[in-house]
Write a protein that holds these residues in place. Structure first.
Motif, short mmCIF file in Angstrom:
data_model
loop_
_atom_site.label_atom_id
_atom_site.label_comp_id
_atom_site.label_asym_id
_atom_site.label_seq_id
_atom_site.Cartn_x
_atom_site.Cartn_y
_atom_site.Cartn_z
N ALA A 183 0.83 -1.21 0.00
CA ALA A 183 0.00 0.00 0.00
C ALA A 183 0.86 1.27 0.00
N VAL A 184 1.89 1.25 -0.87
CA VAL A 184 2.64 2.47 -1.17
C VAL A 184 2.46 2.71 -2.67
N PHE A 185 1.88 3.85 -3.01
CA PHE A 185 1.50 4.06 -4.41
C PHE A 185 2.51 4.95 -5.11
N VAL A 186 3.12 4.38 -6.16
CA VAL A 186 4.07 5.11 -7.00
C VAL A 186 3.65 4.82 -8.44
N ASN A 187 4.19 5.58 -9.38
CA ASN A 187 3.93 5.27 -10.78
C ASN A 187 5.15 4.64 -11.42
N PRO A 188 5.11 3.32 -11.69
CA PRO A 188 6.17 2.74 -12.50
C PRO A 188 6.02 3.29 -13.92
#
Ligand SMILES: Cc1ncc(COP(=O)(O)O)c(C=O)c1O
Length: 453
Positions: free
Chosen positions: A392-397
């Protein structure tokens, strides 16, 4: 801090993902399908996306539940939302949650209704839009403003309205798709220069002028590159433009408001306010709404933009609410309060980069709201993104077409209101995910890639 890890799914085991095929392939392979059936010939692409989604490595099109704050609830397709640390939204000064911005939206909705009801040329212009043009002009030191429904429309509209088929465009190799597509649509005479390389720009300008003294040249760059967090030497680029009779366009989508004295972005920090030929930008990163603008000093250019930029002339204008929100955000960004928010944002950027660097990761560029963490291979970006979503850590690959092939990365975007504990926990989980995913370090100077495919 609420942070709820998602239960383990064997289809998403990094140890077996490689054999599934979900880490192979890229969008470039499916770009030019053959066959007469326009609707069905994308089947292979769809199957590839479904395979990736089944294995948890299709991070696009997730749903954000609620506002885009430092903590957010995000749901992947068909899954329950998870709440966790959000490095994947664009709200650099945290103005989307500001009470004055909300009040401005409420007032505009009450006074003018929910939409613009026409293009800017056909009665779609509101008094909020006029006030926004005025305020932007004052911030940038350029008084000829044209507004657009999105930043994408501003970039595409500016280039296609100003550049003719016989003209030339010299554009940075890593310029945003809106700028590259605008250039490709305007003329076949597009030359790509190495990222940030002013010597290369000079060489290309000299080459063009050696054989064409009569047509125009537009040099296109960005204030802060959206995937690389670096900036060009604007005074030198503007000087080269003067020397070779060219015009400079700077896209300040990611830096205006968020960086620079008074929120004037990289244009202000390089003392170029009022001196760059054309400045265009977007409201969607710092100004809490959709929309874009083009600014310059020549009324003749403004007139061209109004009548020949398709997305200004033939698309509905910014709604009164959007214009009011952008205006309220701009006023805060340009105030003492804005100085404080920028200081918070920059402190967060320095802190997060230091934490990631100490863990052995390579962050591209310099301190800014954008923190790109290099993975190199698309497979590593996909696995790291999946592991982070599970925590639940949101990043954009980001992979092609967002960046060139083989130059994949995780893009983290910061807000003024990210808390130190969120940065520490986020950095530790990003480092863990990148290490497990086998993220590489660059073998060449990042930024020297070019778009292929
Ligand atoms: C450099 C740059 N220009 C233009 C745009 C388009 O702006 P918008 O998303 O507001 O349409 C973006 C969006 O990401 C961008 O990064």
């Amino acid at each position: 801090m609420q942070n709820e890890p998602i239960p383990f799914d064997p289809a998403r085991d990094p140890a077996t993902l490689g054999a599934s095929g979900a880490l192979d392939g890229n969008v470039a392979l499916y770009a030019q399908p053959r066959g007469p059936d326009l609707l069905r010939r994308g089947g292979a692409l769809d199957a590839w996306v479904q395979l990736r989604a089944r294995h948890g490595v299709w991070p696009y099109g997730r749903v954000l539940e609620g506002p885009p704050g430092p903590l957010a609830s995000v749901a992947a397709d068909g899954e329950a939302p998870a709440r966790g640390i959000n490095f994947a939204s664009q709200d650099y000064l945290s103005l989307a949650a500001h009470p004055e911005v909300h009040e401005a939206a409420r007032r505009a909705l009450h006074d003018a209704g929910p939409h613009s009801a026409g293009s800017a040329v056909l009665l779609g212009t509101s008094r909020y839009a006029r006030a926004l043009e005025q305020a932007l002009g004052e911030l940038l030191g350029l008084d000829q403003l044209v507004l657009f429904p999105t930043g994408w429309a501003a970039a595409f509209g500016a280039i296609t309205a100003l550049v003719h088929a016989h003209d030339h465009v010299v554009i940075d190799a890593l310029a945003h798709a809106s700028l590259r597509q605008g250039a490709a649509c305007a003329t076949r005479n597009v030359l790509v220069h190495r990222h940030l390389d002013c010597d290369h720009v000079r060489e290309l300008l000299a080459r063009i002028r050696a054989s064409d003294a009569v047509n125009a040249i537009l040099v296109v760059t960005e204030g802060l590159f959206s995937m690389d967090a670096d900036s060009p030497d604007l005074p030198l680029l503007q000087h080269l433009c003067r020397e070779y009779g060219a015009t400079l366009l700077v896209d300040v989508a990611h830096d205006l408001g968020a960086l620079g004295p008074g929120g004037g972005g990289v244009v202000a920090s390089q003392r170029m306010l009022g001196k760059a030929d054309i400045v265009m930008g977007s409201f969607s990163k710092t100004f809490a709404t959709n929309g874009g603008f083009v600014a310059c000093a020549q009324p003749a250019a403004r007139r061209r933009l109004q009548l020949y930029a398709g997305p200004h002339m033939f698309s509905n204008a910014l709604s009164p609410m959007q214009a009011a929100v952008a205006l309220a955000s701009l006023r805060i960004a340009a105030s003492n309060e804005g100085d404080g928010l920028r200081a918070d944002l920059l402190r967060n950027a320095v802190e997060l980069r230091a934490l990631l660097g100490c863990s052995g990761l390579h962050c591209l560029g310099g301190p800014s709201p954008i923190v790109p963490v290099w993975t190199g291979s698309e497979a590593a970006a996909r696995v790291a993104g999946m592991l982070l979503a599970r925590d639940a850590v949101f990043v954009n690959p980001v992979e092609f077409p967002g960046v060139p092939l083989g130059a994949a990365r995780l893009r983290l975007q910061l807000m003024a209101q990210h808390a130190p504990a969120q940065l520490r926990r986020g950095a530790s989980l990003v480092a863990n995910a990148c290490n497990r995913a086998g993220a590489g370090r660059p073998t060449h100077r990042p930024g020297q890639e070019r778009y292929r495919g």
